[in-house]
Design a protein around this motif. Structure first.
Motif, PDB file in Angstrom:
ATOM      1  N   CYS A  20       0.855  -1.188   0.000  1.00 57.83           N
ATOM      2  CA  CYS A  20       0.000   0.000   0.000  1.00 57.83           C
ATOM      3  C   CYS A  20       0.891   1.238   0.000  1.00 57.83           C
ATOM      4  O   CYS A  20       1.987   1.226   0.569  1.00 57.83           O
ATOM      5  CB  CYS A  20      -0.916  -0.007   1.221  1.00 57.83           C
ATOM      6  N   THR A  62      -9.515  -6.010  -3.149  1.00 59.06           N
ATOM      7  CA  THR A  62      -9.016  -5.162  -2.091  1.00 59.06           C
ATOM      8  C   THR A  62      -7.507  -5.386  -1.975  1.00 59.06           C
ATOM      9  O   THR A  62      -6.873  -5.969  -2.834  1.00 59.06           O
ATOM     10  CB  THR A  62      -9.791  -5.455  -0.778  1.00 59.06           C
ATOM     11  N   GLY A  64      -3.984  -4.384   1.024  1.00 65.58           N
ATOM     12  CA  GLY A  64      -3.137  -3.440   0.333  1.00 65.58           C
ATOM     13  C   GLY A  64      -3.946  -2.456  -0.527  1.00 65.58           C
ATOM     14  O   GLY A  64      -5.138  -2.288  -0.333  1.00 65.58           O
ATOM     15  N   THR A  90     -12.279  -1.831  -3.670  1.00 73.20           N
ATOM     16  CA  THR A  90     -12.128  -0.793  -2.655  1.00 73.20           C
ATOM     17  C   THR A  90     -10.705  -0.243  -2.726  1.00 73.20           C
ATOM     18  O   THR A  90      -9.740  -0.995  -2.813  1.00 73.20           O
ATOM     19  CB  THR A  90     -12.518  -1.286  -1.238  1.00 73.20           C
ATOM     20  N   LEU A 184     -14.732   1.025  13.762  1.00 74.18           N
ATOM     21  CA  LEU A 184     -13.364   0.501  13.797  1.00 74.18           C
ATOM     22  C   LEU A 184     -13.402  -0.940  14.317  1.00 74.18           C
ATOM     23  O   LEU A 184     -14.034  -1.226  15.336  1.00 74.18           O
ATOM     24  CB  LEU A 184     -12.498   1.365  14.724  1.00 74.18           C
ATOM     25  N   GLU A 185     -12.712  -1.817  13.599  1.00 73.15           N
ATOM     26  CA  GLU A 185     -12.685  -3.224  14.016  1.00 73.15           C
ATOM     27  C   GLU A 185     -11.348  -3.574  14.654  1.00 73.15           C
ATOM     28  O   GLU A 185     -10.300  -3.093  14.247  1.00 73.15           O
ATOM     29  CB  GLU A 185     -12.896  -4.131  12.802  1.00 73.15           C
TER      30      GLU A 185
HETATM   31  N1  SAM Z   1      -6.398   0.301   0.296  1.00 75.45           N
HETATM   32  C1  SAM Z   1      -7.762  -0.004  -0.005  1.00 75.45           C
HETATM   33  C2  SAM Z   1      -8.706   0.979   0.651  1.00 75.45           C
HETATM   34  O1  SAM Z   1      -8.251   1.954   1.255  1.00 75.45           O
HETATM   35  O2  SAM Z   1      -9.921   0.794   0.500  1.00 75.45           O
HETATM   36  C3  SAM Z   1      -8.167  -1.433   0.291  1.00 75.45           C
HETATM   37  C4  SAM Z   1      -7.698  -2.059   1.578  1.00 75.45           C
HETATM   38  S1  SAM Z   1      -8.445  -1.378   3.033  1.00 75.45           S
HETATM   39  C5  SAM Z   1      -7.850  -2.516   4.226  1.00 75.45           C
HETATM   40  C6  SAM Z   1     -10.160  -1.800   2.825  1.00 75.45           C
HETATM   41  C7  SAM Z   1     -11.124  -1.107   3.754  1.00 75.45           C
HETATM   42  O3  SAM Z   1     -10.905  -1.571   5.072  1.00 75.45           O
HETATM   43  C8  SAM Z   1     -10.993   0.411   3.801  1.00 75.45           C
HETATM   44  O4  SAM Z   1     -12.232   1.019   3.565  1.00 75.45           O
HETATM   45  C9  SAM Z   1     -10.529   0.686   5.202  1.00 75.45           C
HETATM   46  O5  SAM Z   1     -10.991   1.898   5.694  1.00 75.45           O
HETATM   47  C10 SAM Z   1     -11.108  -0.501   5.965  1.00 75.45           C
HETATM   48  N2  SAM Z   1     -10.403  -0.771   7.218  1.00 75.45           N
HETATM   49  C11 SAM Z   1      -9.090  -0.876   7.411  1.00 75.45           C
HETATM   50  N3  SAM Z   1      -8.779  -1.122   8.706  1.00 75.45           N
HETATM   51  C12 SAM Z   1      -9.960  -1.170   9.359  1.00 75.45           C
HETATM   52  C13 SAM Z   1     -10.325  -1.401  10.720  1.00 75.45           C
HETATM   53  N4  SAM Z   1      -9.418  -1.612  11.683  1.00 75.45           N
HETATM   54  N5  SAM Z   1     -11.650  -1.408  11.016  1.00 75.45           N
HETATM   55  C14 SAM Z   1     -12.581  -1.202  10.072  1.00 75.45           C
HETATM   56  N6  SAM Z   1     -12.299  -0.984   8.765  1.00 75.45           N
HETATM   57  C15 SAM Z   1     -11.006  -0.961   8.404  1.00 75.45           C
END
Ligand code: SAM
Length: 302
Positions: A20, A62, A64, A90, A184-185
């Motif tokens: 990423c 998704t 990264g 995403t 937030l997870e």
């Molecule tokens: N980089 C891409 C993005 O920003 O969408 C794809 C990967 S990212 C891990 C996918 C989604 O997971 C994003 O919308 C991000 O906000 C969400 N996400 C990441 N960490 C999270 C967490 N701890 N709790 C909830 N959602 C989370």
């Protein structure tokens, strides 16, 4: 195919890279551990093709950051030949302005874009990068390219962006996008401290949105998520998975990690099934068995 809890498995979320260009401090990286393999274009396409044999109809890419892969359009083009109802992706949006048109042309139906704040300073603090303007350009390009509905994903973080909900609702509506407010997870053990510091319950915010909504749609096949329609036509979806058994009981999702393991649940890494090895060995029966085994291992986390 249904799992042993009677839940149909219809969607597949595929992580196509673990790299990423941002460094969001709360990121769960889709619950993936660091891997030492990378799936090739054709391998991803084959895995999607076999997944359709089990009733998978929806694919989400998704990472990264999926747009860091140069072959992302090629992957989409290949899988768009299969009988799928929905292909989405995403992204953090930083590379989207240049890619939106080609993604649409390749067969991408719609897109989710991460946007936690409209404030440049805060954006840099959350993501470690100054690219907020690029993300805004990416959102406009996605709308223009017809990657709709465009959804903006906002993780609500205690003491950070709660006061921006109204601005984010207005911003999303002004672009013709749907805002998704996400809890937030706590996924990997490493993000436990972050969770403790930044997790907030969305109930209070949802209550305020509900009070002014003129319509509510419950998406039963999407983990019972609720979408509120506000007076000016603004659309806000609430996603609150933590300790939510209803969310799990309606989960239809299987995952593939960027290093080629089937992952039955975001929250666990002790039940992965290697699907890339049999694929590389040309052992198609074992690929099918891997899917069956991963579906068999699905269990509601909450
Ligand atoms: N980089 C891409 C993005 O920003 O969408 C794809 C990967 S990212 C891990 C996918 C989604 O997971 C994003 O919308 C991000 O906000 C969400 N996400 C990441 N960490 C999270 C967490 N701890 N709790 C909830 N959602 C989370």
């Amino acid at each position: 195919m249904k799992d042993k809890y009677g839940r149909p498995v219809t969607s597949l979320r595929i992580s196509i890279t673990e790299n990423c260009n941002l460094n969001c401090f709360y990121c769960h990286n889709e619950g993936c551990l660091e891997g030492d393999r990378r799936m090739a274009t054709q391998e991803i396409a084959k895995l999607v093709e076999y997944a359709t044999d089990f009733g998978i109809k929806k694919i989400k890419f998704t990472g990264g950051e999926p747009l860091l892969r140069d072959d992302v359009e090629n992957i989409i083009e290949k899988i768009s030949q299969f009988s799928l109802e929905d292909i989405s992706l995403t992204t953090n949006g930083t590379k989207l302005a240049y890619k939106a048109k080609n993604l649409k042309k390749a067969g991408l139906d719609r897109i989710n874009i991460s946007l936690d704040t409209l404030n440049e300073e805060k954006y840099e603090k959350i993501t470690g990068s100054p690219l907020l303007d690029e993300v805004k350009k990416g959102i406009d390009s996605a709308i223009k390219a017809g990657l709709t509905p465009v959804k903006l994903n906002t993780i609500l973080l205690k003491g950070t962006n709660k006061n921006e909900v109204e601005d984010l609702i207005n911003f999303s509506a002004s672009r013709g996008a749907i805002l998704q407010l996400i809890e937030l997870e706590k996924v990997l053990p490493e993000n436990g401290a972050i969770y403790k510091k930044y997790h907030m319950d969305l109930n209070h915010i949802e209550e305020r949105i509900r009070e002014r909504a003129v319509g509510v749609k419950t998406r039963w096949l999407m983990q019972v998520r609720r979408k509120y329609i506000l007076e000016g036509g603004e659309e806000v979806e609430i996603i609150n998975p933590m300790h939510n058994s209803e969310f799990c009981s309606h989960c239809t999702r299987l995952r593939i990690t960027s290093d080629g393991y089937l992952k039955p649940c975001l929250m666990r890494n002790d039940n992965l099934v290697d699907v890339l090895t049999p694929l590389r060995e040309g052992n198609l029966d074992e690929v099918h068995n891997a899917y069956k085994e991963a579906i068999r291992r699905r269990e509601p986390y909450y």
